[in-house]
Scaffold this motif. Structure first.
Motif, PDB file in Angstrom:
ATOM      1  N   GLY A   1      -8.580  -4.648  -2.813  1.00 48.74           N
ATOM      2  CA  GLY A   1      -7.981  -3.382  -3.230  1.00 48.74           C
ATOM      3  C   GLY A   1      -6.499  -3.279  -2.922  1.00 48.74           C
ATOM      4  O   GLY A   1      -5.914  -4.160  -2.310  1.00 48.74           O
ATOM      5  N   THR A   2      -5.901  -2.180  -3.410  1.00 47.59           N
ATOM      6  CA  THR A   2      -4.510  -1.787  -3.171  1.00 47.59           C
ATOM      7  C   THR A   2      -3.483  -2.681  -3.846  1.00 47.59           C
ATOM      8  O   THR A   2      -2.300  -2.629  -3.515  1.00 47.59           O
ATOM      9  CB  THR A   2      -4.172  -1.731  -1.664  1.00 47.59           C
ATOM     10  OG1 THR A   2      -4.122  -3.054  -1.181  1.00 47.59           O
ATOM     11  CG2 THR A   2      -5.152  -0.911  -0.913  1.00 47.59           C
ATOM     12  N   GLY A   3      -3.897  -3.471  -4.780  1.00 51.98           N
ATOM     13  CA  GLY A   3      -2.944  -4.215  -5.599  1.00 51.98           C
ATOM     14  C   GLY A   3      -2.042  -5.119  -4.797  1.00 51.98           C
ATOM     15  O   GLY A   3      -2.493  -5.871  -3.945  1.00 51.98           O
ATOM     16  N   GLY A   4      -0.755  -5.012  -5.076  1.00 55.31           N
ATOM     17  CA  GLY A   4       0.165  -5.981  -4.476  1.00 55.31           C
ATOM     18  C   GLY A   4       0.830  -5.510  -3.196  1.00 55.31           C
ATOM     19  O   GLY A   4       1.830  -6.101  -2.777  1.00 55.31           O
ATOM     20  N   ALA A   5       0.312  -4.472  -2.604  1.00 55.00           N
ATOM     21  CA  ALA A   5       0.931  -3.981  -1.369  1.00 55.00           C
ATOM     22  C   ALA A   5       0.832  -5.031  -0.274  1.00 55.00           C
ATOM     23  O   ALA A   5      -0.167  -5.739  -0.167  1.00 55.00           O
ATOM     24  CB  ALA A   5       0.244  -2.704  -0.928  1.00 55.00           C
ATOM     25  N   THR A   6       1.878  -5.149   0.503  1.00 54.84           N
ATOM     26  CA  THR A   6       1.819  -6.081   1.623  1.00 54.84           C
ATOM     27  C   THR A   6       0.841  -5.551   2.663  1.00 54.84           C
ATOM     28  O   THR A   6       0.477  -4.377   2.653  1.00 54.84           O
ATOM     29  CB  THR A   6       3.200  -6.226   2.278  1.00 54.84           C
ATOM     30  OG1 THR A   6       3.571  -4.925   2.803  1.00 54.84           O
ATOM     31  CG2 THR A   6       4.236  -6.698   1.277  1.00 54.84           C
ATOM     32  N   ASP A   7       0.432  -6.431   3.555  1.00 49.67           N
ATOM     33  CA  ASP A   7      -0.493  -6.001   4.605  1.00 49.67           C
ATOM     34  C   ASP A   7       0.113  -4.862   5.428  1.00 49.67           C
ATOM     35  O   ASP A   7      -0.579  -3.899   5.768  1.00 49.67           O
ATOM     36  CB  ASP A   7      -0.827  -7.174   5.526  1.00 49.67           C
ATOM     37  CG  ASP A   7      -1.805  -8.141   4.869  1.00 49.67           C
ATOM     38  OD1 ASP A   7      -2.283  -7.821   3.755  1.00 49.67           O
ATOM     39  OD2 ASP A   7      -2.087  -9.198   5.468  1.00 49.67           O
ATOM     40  N   ALA A   8       1.392  -5.015   5.719  1.00 45.32           N
ATOM     41  CA  ALA A   8       2.055  -3.991   6.537  1.00 45.32           C
ATOM     42  C   ALA A   8       2.077  -2.651   5.809  1.00 45.32           C
ATOM     43  O   ALA A   8       1.809  -1.599   6.398  1.00 45.32           O
ATOM     44  CB  ALA A   8       3.473  -4.435   6.872  1.00 45.32           C
ATOM     45  N   ARG A   9       2.368  -2.724   4.504  1.00 39.97           N
ATOM     46  CA  ARG A   9       2.430  -1.487   3.717  1.00 39.97           C
ATOM     47  C   ARG A   9       1.046  -0.847   3.604  1.00 39.97           C
ATOM     48  O   ARG A   9       0.895   0.378   3.722  1.00 39.97           O
ATOM     49  CB  ARG A   9       3.002  -1.800   2.327  1.00 39.97           C
ATOM     50  CG  ARG A   9       3.092  -0.605   1.411  1.00 39.97           C
ATOM     51  CD  ARG A   9       4.023   0.447   1.994  1.00 39.97           C
ATOM     52  NE  ARG A   9       3.995   1.678   1.231  1.00 39.97           N
ATOM     53  CZ  ARG A   9       4.781   1.923   0.191  1.00 39.97           C
ATOM     54  NH1 ARG A   9       5.659   1.014  -0.197  1.00 39.97           N
ATOM     55  NH2 ARG A   9       4.698   3.057  -0.455  1.00 39.97           N
ATOM     56  N   LEU A  10       0.046  -1.690   3.373  1.00 37.13           N
ATOM     57  CA  LEU A  10      -1.328  -1.195   3.275  1.00 37.13           C
ATOM     58  C   LEU A  10      -1.742  -0.490   4.568  1.00 37.13           C
ATOM     59  O   LEU A  10      -2.284   0.620   4.556  1.00 37.13           O
ATOM     60  CB  LEU A  10      -2.287  -2.353   2.989  1.00 37.13           C
ATOM     61  CG  LEU A  10      -3.775  -2.015   3.018  1.00 37.13           C
ATOM     62  CD1 LEU A  10      -4.133  -1.067   1.878  1.00 37.13           C
ATOM     63  CD2 LEU A  10      -4.619  -3.284   2.933  1.00 37.13           C
ATOM     64  N   PHE A  11      -1.467  -1.175   5.673  1.00 38.51           N
ATOM     65  CA  PHE A  11      -1.839  -0.609   6.972  1.00 38.51           C
ATOM     66  C   PHE A  11      -1.123   0.720   7.196  1.00 38.51           C
ATOM     67  O   PHE A  11      -1.715   1.690   7.675  1.00 38.51           O
ATOM     68  CB  PHE A  11      -1.484  -1.596   8.081  1.00 38.51           C
ATOM     69  CG  PHE A  11      -1.956  -1.165   9.442  1.00 38.51           C
ATOM     70  CD1 PHE A  11      -3.267  -1.374   9.833  1.00 38.51           C
ATOM     71  CD2 PHE A  11      -1.098  -0.539  10.322  1.00 38.51           C
ATOM     72  CE1 PHE A  11      -3.713  -0.970  11.078  1.00 38.51           C
ATOM     73  CE2 PHE A  11      -1.529  -0.126  11.570  1.00 38.51           C
ATOM     74  CZ  PHE A  11      -2.846  -0.350  11.953  1.00 38.51           C
ATOM     75  N   GLU A  12       0.133   0.765   6.802  1.00 36.75           N
ATOM     76  CA  GLU A  12       0.919   1.990   6.985  1.00 36.75           C
ATOM     77  C   GLU A  12       0.352   3.126   6.131  1.00 36.75           C
ATOM     78  O   GLU A  12       0.210   4.257   6.607  1.00 36.75           O
ATOM     79  CB  GLU A  12       2.368   1.694   6.579  1.00 36.75           C
ATOM     80  CG  GLU A  12       3.354   2.754   6.999  1.00 36.75           C
ATOM     81  CD  GLU A  12       4.765   2.378   6.540  1.00 36.75           C
ATOM     82  OE1 GLU A  12       5.148   1.210   6.686  1.00 36.75           O
ATOM     83  OE2 GLU A  12       5.453   3.254   6.013  1.00 36.75           O
ATOM     84  N   ASP A  13       0.014   2.807   4.887  1.00 37.03           N
ATOM     85  CA  ASP A  13      -0.536   3.835   3.993  1.00 37.03           C
ATOM     86  C   ASP A  13      -1.844   4.404   4.541  1.00 37.03           C
ATOM     87  O   ASP A  13      -2.062   5.613   4.539  1.00 37.03           O
ATOM     88  CB  ASP A  13      -0.787   3.252   2.596  1.00 37.03           C
ATOM     89  CG  ASP A  13       0.510   3.039   1.844  1.00 37.03           C
ATOM     90  OD1 ASP A  13       1.554   3.567   2.306  1.00 37.03           O
ATOM     91  OD2 ASP A  13       0.495   2.337   0.819  1.00 37.03           O
ATOM     92  N   ILE A  14      -2.705   3.497   4.980  1.00 33.85           N
ATOM     93  CA  ILE A  14      -4.007   3.953   5.486  1.00 33.85           C
ATOM     94  C   ILE A  14      -3.819   4.751   6.770  1.00 33.85           C
ATOM     95  O   ILE A  14      -4.465   5.783   6.977  1.00 33.85           O
ATOM     96  CB  ILE A  14      -4.952   2.757   5.703  1.00 33.85           C
ATOM     97  CG1 ILE A  14      -5.253   2.085   4.369  1.00 33.85           C
ATOM     98  CG2 ILE A  14      -6.248   3.202   6.368  1.00 33.85           C
ATOM     99  CD1 ILE A  14      -6.158   0.873   4.452  1.00 33.85           C
ATOM    100  N   SER A  15      -2.915   4.283   7.616  1.00 32.24           N
ATOM    101  CA  SER A  15      -2.671   4.999   8.872  1.00 32.24           C
ATOM    102  C   SER A  15      -2.211   6.421   8.585  1.00 32.24           C
ATOM    103  O   SER A  15      -2.667   7.386   9.210  1.00 32.24           O
ATOM    104  CB  SER A  15      -1.599   4.289   9.695  1.00 32.24           C
ATOM    105  OG  SER A  15      -2.025   3.004  10.039  1.00 32.24           O
ATOM    106  N   ARG A  16      -1.296   6.535   7.616  1.00 36.73           N
ATOM    107  CA  ARG A  16      -0.774   7.857   7.286  1.00 36.73           C
ATOM    108  C   ARG A  16      -1.892   8.764   6.768  1.00 36.73           C
ATOM    109  O   ARG A  16      -1.908   9.963   7.026  1.00 36.73           O
ATOM    110  CB  ARG A  16       0.334   7.732   6.234  1.00 36.73           C
ATOM    111  CG  ARG A  16       1.223   8.971   6.161  1.00 36.73           C
ATOM    112  CD  ARG A  16       2.341   8.826   5.139  1.00 36.73           C
ATOM    113  NE  ARG A  16       3.149   7.637   5.341  1.00 36.73           N
ATOM    114  CZ  ARG A  16       3.242   6.623   4.481  1.00 36.73           C
ATOM    115  NH1 ARG A  16       2.590   6.669   3.347  1.00 36.73           N
ATOM    116  NH2 ARG A  16       4.004   5.575   4.733  1.00 36.73           N
ATOM    117  N   ALA A  17      -2.836   8.161   6.068  1.00 35.65           N
ATOM    118  CA  ALA A  17      -3.899   8.975   5.459  1.00 35.65           C
ATOM    119  C   ALA A  17      -5.004   9.355   6.438  1.00 35.65           C
ATOM    120  O   ALA A  17      -5.578  10.442   6.326  1.00 35.65           O
ATOM    121  CB  ALA A  17      -4.506   8.213   4.280  1.00 35.65           C
ATOM    122  N   VAL A  18      -5.315   8.499   7.386  1.00 37.19           N
ATOM    123  CA  VAL A  18      -6.507   8.779   8.212  1.00 37.19           C
ATOM    124  C   VAL A  18      -6.223   9.010   9.689  1.00 37.19           C
ATOM    125  O   VAL A  18      -7.054   9.599  10.393  1.00 37.19           O
ATOM    126  CB  VAL A  18      -7.560   7.644   8.082  1.00 37.19           C
ATOM    127  CG1 VAL A  18      -7.896   7.381   6.633  1.00 37.19           C
ATOM    128  CG2 VAL A  18      -7.107   6.369   8.762  1.00 37.19           C
TER     129      VAL A  18
END
Lengths: 137, 203
Positions: free
Chosen positions: B71-88
């Motif tokens: 999932g999450t397309g081409g987001a880097t691992d760091a970006r993915l982690f940041e997005d999820i952290s912000r959401a949850v």
């Protein structure tokens, strides 16, 4: 004049009595009839469905209240609680209401103050059990 | 006096249990054991590992599973982690709540459900290649310390599961240890499915 009045009212009373007798003698057939079996079962089903829906509504309401209270106790605002409740399905709500322990936040670490309090408490209990005292001079 | 010693021992064990939750344990032996005798367990290769910075176990395990499912397309691992952290992640709670984890997974296009798990269910899911997120309590009933792990394998021979947990990739939890911690959350389990690689998961 009195005899005229008496005669006049007697006639009216007789006419009224006959009218009541006639009306009462007519069977009121329109008030009773047999209900078809298919109609009875259809009605039962509808009642049963309504009841099931009512129970589901009551259950969801109660479970929402339980979950809302738990989230509120954790410190979430009313808006935050509402937002979370709206995102949950009935199955989610049922799970969380049944397993309130699953609504604790997961952070993996003991908070500093809490840890210190627990350690302090356990140390005090240990000292008490061994009859030891700490004397500060 | 024996009673006092027993109480002291109990206190010591409680303290040890309270703070040993994230202690790393060697996992190589268990994973090798599963690979050597696959009939006694299962191990899912290639579940991404996101080290859990302080109190971020929720975002870390969710990022692992989301990335595993492609999932999450081409987001880097760091970006993915940041997005999820912000959401949850909730600062005032010092952690993440399961309802927020569910909401994030669904909003990201996955199917997600939370349910009362069991060891049998866990083994079946792992055999079919699905990592599971478990919510466990590393503290006490009266002082819960919630923690998320993503289970990647199990071994009946070793009586243990392996899971990404905190700073440990493939940390080993004995069945007894996991049972104790998992029971305290009502065996809460989060299953995330769907995503681009979902079809290749079942094998």
């Amino acid at each position: 004049m009195n005899w005229v009045k008496s005669w006049y009212f007697k006639q009216i009373a007789i006419v009224l009595a006959l009218a009541v007798l006639c009306i009462g003698a007519v069977p009121a057939r329109s008030l009773a009839y047999m209900v078809g079996a298919e109609l009875v079962s259809g009605t039962d089903t509808e009642i049963s469905n309504d009841r099931a829906q009512d129970l589901e509504t009551v259950q969801r309401t109660l479970e929402s209240k339980i979950v809302a209270k738990r989230l509120s106790d954790l410190g979430l605002s009313t808006d935050e609680v509402t937002e979370r409740l709206e995102s949950l399905t009935d199955a989610d709500l049922h799970h969380f209401a049944s397993q309130l322990e699953s609504l604790n936040p997961g952070g993996g670490l003991v908070s500093g103050i809490g840890a210190i309090l627990i350690i302090l408490l356990l140390v005090l209990v240990a000292l008490k059990m061994t009859d030891r005292k700490i004397i500060i001079k | 006096m024996p009673l006092k010693r027993a109480v002291l021992a109990l206190l010591f064990v409680s303290l040890a249990g309270l703070f040993s939750g994230c202690a790393p344990v060697g996992s190589v032996g268990v994973v090798e054991s599963i690979r050597a005798t696959p009939e006694s367990g299962a191990y899912i290769e290639g579940v991404p590992f996101f080290p859990d910075r302080s109190q971020m176990c929720g975002p870390a395990v969710l990022a692992s599973v989301v990335r595993f499912l492609g999932g999450t397309g081409g987001a880097t691992d760091a970006r993915l982690f940041e997005d999820i952290s912000r959401a949850v992640y909730r600062e005032k709670l010092k952690g993440a709540l399961l309802p927020d984890m569910l909401a994030y997974a669904r909003a990201a296009g996955f199917n997600a459900e939370v349910y009362v798990g069991s060891f049998e269910d866990l083994k079946q899911r792992l055999k079919s290649g699905r990592p599971l997120i478990l919510f466990i309590n590393l503290g006490l009933d009266i002082y819960p310390v919630g923690h998320y792990i993503v289970v990647t394998g199990y071994s009946d021979a070793e009586q243990a599961v392996v899971a990404h947990s905190g700073l440990d990739r493939d940390r080993v939890y004995g069945y007894t240890e996991l049972e104790s911690a998992w029971r305290k959350t009502g065996y809460s389990t989060l299953l995330v499915t769907g995503g681009p690689l979902s079809d290749s998961v079942d094998r």
